[in-house]
Design an enzyme around this catalytic site. Structure first.
Site, PDB file in Angstrom:
ATOM      1  N   ASP A   1       0.690  -1.222   0.121  1.00  0.00           N
ATOM      2  CA  ASP A   1      -0.082   0.079   0.023  1.00  0.00           C
ATOM      3  C   ASP A   1       0.932   1.301   0.011  1.00  0.00           C
ATOM      4  O   ASP A   1       1.959   1.288  -0.462  1.00  0.00           O
ATOM      5  CB  ASP A   1      -1.054   0.076   1.291  1.00  0.00           C
ATOM      6  CG  ASP A   1      -2.395   0.553   0.971  1.00  0.00           C
ATOM      7  OD1 ASP A   1      -2.373   1.787   0.965  1.00  0.00           O
ATOM      8  OD2 ASP A   1      -3.205  -0.378   1.044  1.00  0.00           O
TER       9      ASP A   1
ATOM     10  N   PRO B   1       0.721   4.123  17.943  1.00  0.00           N
ATOM     11  CA  PRO B   1       0.681   3.387  19.321  1.00  0.00           C
ATOM     12  C   PRO B   1      -0.066   2.227  19.288  1.00  0.00           C
ATOM     13  O   PRO B   1      -0.085   1.264  19.870  1.00  0.00           O
ATOM     14  CB  PRO B   1       0.063   4.258  20.309  1.00  0.00           C
ATOM     15  CG  PRO B   1      -0.412   5.724  19.480  1.00  0.00           C
ATOM     16  CD  PRO B   1       0.282   5.488  18.183  1.00  0.00           C
ATOM     17  N   ASP B   2      -1.219   1.993  18.177  1.00  0.00           N
ATOM     18  CA  ASP B   2      -1.977   0.947  17.960  1.00  0.00           C
ATOM     19  C   ASP B   2      -1.530  -0.135  17.083  1.00  0.00           C
ATOM     20  O   ASP B   2      -2.035  -1.263  16.866  1.00  0.00           O
ATOM     21  CB  ASP B   2      -3.407   1.307  17.590  1.00  0.00           C
ATOM     22  CG  ASP B   2      -4.558   0.546  18.354  1.00  0.00           C
ATOM     23  OD1 ASP B   2      -4.250  -0.340  19.213  1.00  0.00           O
ATOM     24  OD2 ASP B   2      -5.644   1.100  18.019  1.00  0.00           O
TER      25      ASP B   2
ATOM     26  N   HIS C   1      -3.666   6.107   3.527  1.00  0.00           N
ATOM     27  CA  HIS C   1      -4.446   4.783   3.121  1.00  0.00           C
ATOM     28  C   HIS C   1      -4.023   3.374   3.773  1.00  0.00           C
ATOM     29  O   HIS C   1      -4.864   2.523   4.215  1.00  0.00           O
ATOM     30  CB  HIS C   1      -4.493   4.792   1.654  1.00  0.00           C
ATOM     31  CG  HIS C   1      -5.333   3.757   1.051  1.00  0.00           C
ATOM     32  ND1 HIS C   1      -5.016   2.540   0.850  1.00  0.00           N
ATOM     33  CD2 HIS C   1      -6.608   3.632   0.716  1.00  0.00           C
ATOM     34  CE1 HIS C   1      -6.100   2.014   0.228  1.00  0.00           C
ATOM     35  NE2 HIS C   1      -6.884   2.593   0.170  1.00  0.00           N
TER      36      HIS C   1
ATOM     37  N   ASN D   1     -13.581   0.235  -6.687  1.00  0.00           N
ATOM     38  CA  ASN D   1     -14.693   1.292  -6.145  1.00  0.00           C
ATOM     39  C   ASN D   1     -15.402   1.966  -7.459  1.00  0.00           C
ATOM     40  O   ASN D   1     -16.086   2.966  -7.162  1.00  0.00           O
ATOM     41  CB  ASN D   1     -14.190   2.425  -5.372  1.00  0.00           C
ATOM     42  CG  ASN D   1     -13.226   1.512  -4.151  1.00  0.00           C
ATOM     43  OD1 ASN D   1     -13.794   0.669  -3.570  1.00  0.00           O
ATOM     44  ND2 ASN D   1     -12.382   2.444  -3.601  1.00  0.00           N
TER      45      ASN D   1
ATOM     46  N   ASP E   1     -15.149 -13.124  -4.671  1.00  0.00           N
ATOM     47  CA  ASP E   1     -15.066 -14.442  -3.834  1.00  0.00           C
ATOM     48  C   ASP E   1     -15.978 -13.965  -2.387  1.00  0.00           C
ATOM     49  O   ASP E   1     -16.716 -14.910  -2.013  1.00  0.00           O
ATOM     50  CB  ASP E   1     -13.907 -14.846  -3.443  1.00  0.00           C
ATOM     51  CG  ASP E   1     -13.181 -15.299  -4.607  1.00  0.00           C
ATOM     52  OD1 ASP E   1     -13.415 -16.314  -5.122  1.00  0.00           O
ATOM     53  OD2 ASP E   1     -11.753 -14.972  -4.816  1.00  0.00           O
TER      54      ASP E   1
ATOM     55  N   SER F   1     -11.204  -1.239  -0.341  1.00  0.00           N
ATOM     56  CA  SER F   1      -9.810  -1.030   0.338  1.00  0.00           C
ATOM     57  C   SER F   1      -9.895  -1.352   1.746  1.00  0.00           C
ATOM     58  O   SER F   1      -9.033  -1.971   2.399  1.00  0.00           O
ATOM     59  CB  SER F   1      -9.206   0.332   0.033  1.00  0.00           C
ATOM     60  OG  SER F   1      -8.737   0.346  -1.388  1.00  0.00           O
TER      61      SER F   1
END
Length: 295
Positions: A70, A78-79, A124, A216, A259, A283
């Site tokens: 990406d 931090p996450d 993104h 999209n 799918d 995305s």
């Protein structure tokens, strides 16, 4: 080499997760993410949208390496920081210790700039990474579908989220060579590319699953294809996006090449700079499926 039936089984297992099918022998109380913003992620609301709560009763993840191809990943978020992959063959010393052509590619690679710094300069990729694998149960922000995972940051798109198929192919080869078992490609090209298809084939030969966004454009992929989602290789899992009402998102492309459908509209996840934001698109749906595959 994986067969079509093998990847079809993977799709069925992920679909079973989305349907809330727990695989334990006894009754279990559905797990929830205790993180403060997790309640704002409708896709993680109990077993309703995806069955993720029952899945978490079985596992919240582990050491599976998932490459996010990406715009990069916020390496200091931090996450995310505790779930980032680390290259065991590379040391931060200004040298190319593993001899792969990239200096200090410790947490991934920047194909665009041809260096070892895959930090996100768009946002993104950071959002995609958070959907897939924000650290769950740490009391910070939200949680990913996989609370525990190894996210390999592979920057193949620039600050405007633009790139080329040669760069994506190089990113695929890097991820496969460095042990990724799942590749998340929340991107789509409007034209076929032999270079990209050959890289997908090499990943197929290595038994690596490629989760690809359907695009999209809101059209039938049979009429307006998007690559690599429409490729016929057995390791491609093409994913489109649904709303919180369980219907196809208006922007989501569809068709026989797809799918799975997964939550992809108004999804809260990690943002550059340590924050959080909502985004919509296939995305966002692709990393939902990639996270389920990691579980």
């Amino acid at each position: 080499m994986p067969t079509t039936s093998h990847v079809a089984r993977i799709a069925m297992l992920i679909a079973a997760t989305f349907a809330g099918l727990a695989m334990s022998s006894g009754a279990a109380t559905a797990a929830t993410a205790p993180d403060p913003l997790a309640a704002d992620v409708w896709a993680l609301d109990g077993d309703g949208p995806m069955g993720v709560a029952s899945a978490w009763d079985q596992t919240v993840g582990g050491e599976v390496v998932v490459a996010v191809l990406d715009t990069g990943v916020d390496l200091d978020h931090p996450d995310l920081v505790d779930n980032l992959w680390h290259n065991p063959r590379e040391v931060h010393n200004g040298r190319d210790d593993d001899g792969n052509g990239y200096v200090d590619d410790i947490r991934g690679v920047n194909i665009v700039a041809r260096n070892g710094n895959p930090d996100d300069d768009n946002g993104h990729g950071t959002h995609v990474a958070g959907i897939l694998g924000a650290r769950g149960g740490n009391g910070i922000g939200t949680a990913g579908v996989a609370w525990r995972v190894r996210i390999m940051a592979v920057k193949v798109l620039d600050s405007r989220a633009g790139g080329d198929t040669a760069g994506v192919a190089a990113g695929i080869d890097y991820a496969v060579a460095n042990g990724a078992r799942i590749l998340n490609l929340s991107l789509a090209a409007a034209a076929p590319s032999s270079v990209l298809e050959e890289a997908i084939a090499r990943a197929e030969a290595a038994g690596v699953l490629v989760v690809a966004a359907a695009g999209n454009a809101g059209v039938d992929l049979g009429l307006r294809p998007a690559w690599p989602a429409v490729l016929g290789h057995s390791n491609i899992l093409a994913v489109t996006a649904s709303t919180s009402s369980g219907i196809l998102s208006s922007i989501a492309s569809f068709g026989s090449a797809v799918d799975l459908t997964a939550p992809g509209e108004s999804i809260l996840a990690t943002a550059r700079g340590g924050g959080y934001e909502w985004r919509t698109g296939t995305s966002m749906a692709a990393p939902m499926a990639a996270g389920a595959a990691a579980l």
